[in-house]
Design an enzyme around this catalytic site. Structure first.
Site, PDB file in Angstrom:
ATOM      1  N   ARG A  57       0.814  -1.215   0.000  1.00  0.00           N
ATOM      2  CA  ARG A  57       0.000   0.000   0.000  1.00  0.00           C
ATOM      3  C   ARG A  57       0.847   1.265   0.000  1.00  0.00           C
ATOM      4  NH1 ARG A  57      -4.233  -0.995   3.636  1.00  0.00           N
ATOM      5  NH2 ARG A  57      -3.736  -3.113   2.956  1.00  0.00           N
ATOM      6  N   THR A  58       1.909   1.288   0.810  1.00  0.00           N
ATOM      7  CA  THR A  58       2.766   2.481   0.804  1.00  0.00           C
ATOM      8  C   THR A  58       3.478   2.600  -0.537  1.00  0.00           C
ATOM      9  OG1 THR A  58       3.114   2.212   3.176  1.00  0.00           O
ATOM     10  CG2 THR A  58       4.628   3.667   2.026  1.00  0.00           C
ATOM     11  N   LYS A  86      26.730 -11.005  -4.098  1.00  0.00           N
ATOM     12  CA  LYS A  86      28.120 -11.188  -4.488  1.00  0.00           C
ATOM     13  C   LYS A  86      29.061 -10.525  -3.491  1.00  0.00           C
ATOM     14  CE  LYS A  86      26.677 -11.292  -9.325  1.00  0.00           C
ATOM     15  NZ  LYS A  86      26.434 -10.396 -10.475  1.00  0.00           N
ATOM     16  N   ARG A 107      11.850   2.017   1.750  1.00  0.00           N
ATOM     17  CA  ARG A 107      11.252   1.349   2.899  1.00  0.00           C
ATOM     18  C   ARG A 107      12.167   0.210   3.274  1.00  0.00           C
ATOM     19  NH1 ARG A 107       5.693   1.418   4.853  1.00  0.00           N
ATOM     20  NH2 ARG A 107       5.454  -0.203   6.405  1.00  0.00           N
ATOM     21  N   HIS A 140       7.706   6.657  10.257  1.00  0.00           N
ATOM     22  CA  HIS A 140       6.961   6.524   9.011  1.00  0.00           C
ATOM     23  C   HIS A 140       6.398   7.917   8.720  1.00  0.00           C
ATOM     24  CE1 HIS A 140       4.849   4.931   5.754  1.00  0.00           C
ATOM     25  NE2 HIS A 140       3.862   4.311   6.337  1.00  0.00           N
TER      26      HIS A 140
END
Lengths: 324, 324, 324
Positions: A57-58, A86, A107, A140
């Site tokens: 959703r974000t 790697k 995020r 947030h």
């Protein structure tokens, strides 16, 4: 504002400006001509959505905001396909990816990672803005932004956010939205906050000591029924039991005391609004969705427009939007 | 048309209109100016591709159709990264995502899910069109649409689809394409249908009783060789053995009777066409690809243009395309 | 050039042209007007990024190049969601997907797959250009292209690439970048090549016999310290131990002899440049990043612009860019 890393960056003037910008962009977008004009504003900029902590959703909200402003985007959602396997450090990985893009929307499960990236890029000769789209249990900032925008719109005819009473309900210990919004509400005048949760899920003392220091009035409450007749907004949150260990706290949680149903929604004042950051479980009955006071679905859409405004501000095209 | 949920919505007039629109858009796109004009038509609209049942080809076809019309898109292909894992209902999830978009193109394993979503959104104050991109073993309306478009183009110089003879070959019990197309062919005049399959994979009786009720002529046949000299189109389909249990029906399946090869393709009439919804296995030999009657690769591209036409129709820009 | 499949296609004239085009596009993009103009050049073309061998950095570089030129894109990154699982050959899969797109940019674990696809499509009536974005341990032509572009820019004030001395350092046996770049350097005059690696990781004899045949001067060296005071460019590469079996060669590898650190970087001449295809491990100390001779981060960005130039060339819009 260059990077957007945490809510402490949002002073009252910025919150008001972003809300006004969001309204303006939204209004412009209503015609095809307006929408096409908006999508020319940042058509020369491209953003990377680095979402290694999943949150559709974000992600979709930021993606939509980019698309509305004409920004091209790229997704990085799974580092297992990157060179990290790697033996590269994640700082090198993100620096490489940033070479191609003009902004990073991020995020991440690590609380401080957005800031680490911002600091690292600031030392290079090609820094780009970093926007924190949520980090672990912590910050947030754009969620708090959209919550303020929603409250401001809800109280538009009633004098704005100042002097209102707002209740947070649910798992306040682990839900980051309540913490962030509580903080931003202190930018407004005389907003009383209620924290409605069982003892073991109450808001942490850090938040309360900030309120104490600033002389903000608040109450700790253990039952939603006690605050419903009082408040201008009730902000429900879900039980965050994905952080639980085996001995689920959920077992000790009497959802009836922390939920809005057809039985108790009548206690709420006529002009009050019902908010929720979503996803919901049983905190709000589905029948409540059609109550005119329920604004949680509008909240979702407000989030997209608040992010449009934030991007416009970061890239310095806010004047163009205001002058339309 | 607002939602596109199942083939029953397509009457003959709509089928003709969509075919003409597809041709028109295709013609316009041949120049750079035309292509750029097309991509301005829906540049103010954005679509979500909610493809939780994997299907890269249908996904790419719809994505391309959106891109041709200038629609921005977002993908949701894996619900494990969404909030469903946090206990949200899928109706809430899709409603949240729909907040950001102007249309939902959906492929889902649940037969009726597209309609459930459409019904749910219709009750909100921000409904958006829902397009069914295929559901489980059942409806796949845009596949039927592209098949009609392909037949219509193939018979352009020969009086159109009316009065033609069309054979479906293969696993007709489980392949949804034959069922859907059979239904749409009843919209045309006097089209005879042949169903060529072994008994245990024959088309289900529901389809046949529809044909009976409408007085449509049809035959059940057990060997492709019997129909090749008769028909105007042969529509091959693969064995859908992913639905099989342990005792594979494939073991009892004599592919020779239900395949087109360099040996039997000569039986086909000169003006007949060879179709297949793809993917293929051994139903059509690779050497047949260069036969001028093979239109299955064109079918793929027709699908993209039929979806362009469908989107144009849903968003009401069909007149603009026709007037070019 | 139609397909871009391997480095043998790049003669000196093409290398110079692509470098100049990259510079020109880059310059144009510096203004919003220029960037918007560039993104109109190929706005009528759409590319599929078929990256079934994961490589986020190459993927993002190509994606960005497409976006800069206004090409719409689609990703195919996981064939498990395609019809391959239903028994389709990969040639059929890619042919289907190609129906929707105007170019295929491909990264695949199979060495020759890009050429197989190009050959197959050339026989159809709708061929599209195929660009090899790297294949297994073998060809990675656009990496070599960006390396040449970086060298050319680095030596712009010093007479270009001709007559320079260039050292390759590290795991030369398995890193494909050194092999490809070595080959392209033979297009220039009198470039001396040094191969700095332990015996068991030295460049393969095929590369050396090409150099012998062309009369190119080279040296095999076993310690970076011996070449640092000599060369105009040092090209470091990482140990590719993901190809190792249990008895890791890494155990026998003295990284000190094949790495650039604050201790030995002083040995390097003032005008020399430090390159690396990235990702790095310990071959270059992080402190070296701020050395003005370090160009490996610029290399990343050069890659994007070299790919812009390549796409412009393939689609025949190079004159439009040059005439700005």
């Amino acid at each position: 504002m260059y990077h957007c890393l945490d809510t402490s960056q949002f002073d009252r003037r910025l919150l008001e400006e972003i809300s006004e910008l969001a309204d303006a962009a939204r209004f412009i977008s209503k015609s095809k001509e307006g929408a096409d004009w908006l999508s020319g504003l940042l058509s020369h900029k491209r953003a990377m959505l680095y979402f290694v902590q999943p949150s559709t959703r974000t992600y979709l909200s930021f993606l939509s905001a980019c698309q509305i402003l004409g920004m091209q985007t790229a997704d990085v959602r799974d580092t297992s396909t990157s060179s990290e396997v790697k033996g590269e450090t994640e700082l090198d990985t993100v620096r490489t990816f940033s070479s191609y893009y003009d902004a990073i929307i991020m995020r991440h499960y690590k609380a401080n990672f957005a800031r680490e990236i911002a600091d690292m890029l600031d030392k290079t000769n090609r820094p780009v803005p970093v926007i924190n789209g949520g980090a672990g249990k912590d910050q947030h900032p754009t969620q708090a932004l959209l919550d303020i925008y929603t409250l401001r719109k809800s109280f538009e005819q009633r004098g704005g956010i100042d002097h209102k009473k707002i209740a947070f309900v649910g798992d306040l210990m682990r839900g980051r939205t309540a913490r962030s919004l509580s903080r931003l509400l202190t930018r407004f005048e005389n907003v009383k906050q209620y924290f409605v949760a069982p003892d073991f899920l109450q808001i942490d003392s850090g938040v309360l000591s900030v309120l104490d220091r600033l002389g903000i009035s608040y109450e700790l409450v253990d039952d939603i029924h006690k605050v419903l007749p009082e408040v201008d907004a009730v902000y429900l949150t879900r039980l965050q039991d994905e952080w639980d260990d085996q001995d689920k706290t959920a077992g000790h949680y009497f959802i009836e005391n922390y939920a809005l149903t057809m039985e108790n929604v009548g206690l709420l004042r006529q002009h009050a609004v019902i908010m929720h950051p979503l996803p919901r479980r049983q905190e709000i009955s589905y029948e409540v969705d059609s109550d005119p006071r329920a604004v949680y679905w509008r909240q979702v859409r407000n989030g997209m427009w608040a992010r449009v405004a934030l991007l416009a501000k970061i890239f310095g095209v806010e004047q163009e939007i205001k002058q339309v």
